[in-house]
Write an enzyme that holds these catalytic residues in place. Structure first.
Site, PDB file in Angstrom:
ATOM      1  N   CYS A  97       0.839  -1.198   0.000  1.00 15.18           N
ATOM      2  CA  CYS A  97       0.000   0.000   0.000  1.00 15.18           C
ATOM      3  C   CYS A  97       0.879   1.255   0.000  1.00 15.18           C
ATOM      4  CB  CYS A  97      -0.892  -0.019   1.233  1.00 15.18           C
ATOM      5  SG  CYS A  97      -1.875   1.473   1.432  1.00 15.18           S
ATOM      6  N   CYS A 113       0.386   3.053   3.576  1.00 11.55           N
ATOM      7  CA  CYS A 113       0.842   2.539   4.881  1.00 11.55           C
ATOM      8  C   CYS A 113       1.861   1.417   4.790  1.00 11.55           C
ATOM      9  CB  CYS A 113      -0.360   2.069   5.694  1.00 11.55           C
ATOM     10  SG  CYS A 113      -1.060   0.521   5.109  1.00 11.55           S
ATOM     11  N   CYS A 144      -8.562  -4.873  -9.912  1.00 12.03           N
ATOM     12  CA  CYS A 144      -8.163  -3.829 -10.852  1.00 12.03           C
ATOM     13  C   CYS A 144      -7.683  -2.627 -10.029  1.00 12.03           C
ATOM     14  CB  CYS A 144      -9.381  -3.474 -11.706  1.00 12.03           C
ATOM     15  SG  CYS A 144      -9.024  -2.320 -13.025  1.00 12.03           S
TER      16      CYS A 144
HETATM   17 FE    FE Z   1      -2.748   1.006   3.530  1.00 11.30          FE
END
Ligand code: FE
Length: 132
Positions: free
Chosen positions: A44, A47, A116
């Site tokens: 991510c 984070c 996606c």
């Molecule tokens: Fe995250």
């Protein structure tokens, strides 16, 4: 991991903020990971939570990086999304709630799913030769 909008604005680029926190979508075929084929892990961009392995990435032709399964069952949360007059399934980071993209049921075996994703929501960590 809860952060205020102002805190996210300090951490993220304006592009990342628009996609991760405002559910924006990058233009197709413009994202940096659309054609990425190197071995590694996608985390991510908000984070650092591990989301997808390169082993589950496939060329969907959609213009966005596509995966058929997340790295673990609890990495990505799915939410119903009826915005823009469409019934879709939104994918968000289970750790920070950041918007990643949408999930469709036209993916390849074994899951039949297509995660996606926006390249902007991801960071790619290339596998090193020393990694197992
Ligand atoms: Fe995250």
């Amino acid at each position: 991991m809860k952060k205020s909008e102002d805190e996210w604005k300090k951490i993220l680029t304006s592009e990342e903020f628009l996609v991760l926190r405002k559910k924006g979508t990058e233009p197709p075929f413009k994202g940096k990971y659309v054609h990425q084929t190197a071995e590694g892990t996608y985390v991510c961009a908000g984070c650092g939570n591990q989301l997808f392995s390169s082993e589950t990435k496939f060329d969907s032709g959609s213009g966005w990086p596509s995966f058929f399964v997340p790295v673990s069952n609890d990495a990505v949360l799915l939410k119903p999304d009826i915005s823009l007059g469409m019934k879709r399934t939104e994918a968000v980071c289970a750790c920070c709630g950041g918007h990643l993209g949408h999930v469709f049921d036209d993916g390849p075996a074994p899951t039949g799913l297509r995660y996606c994703m926006n390249s902007i929501s991801l960071h790619f960590l290339e596998k090193k030769k020393s990694d197992p």
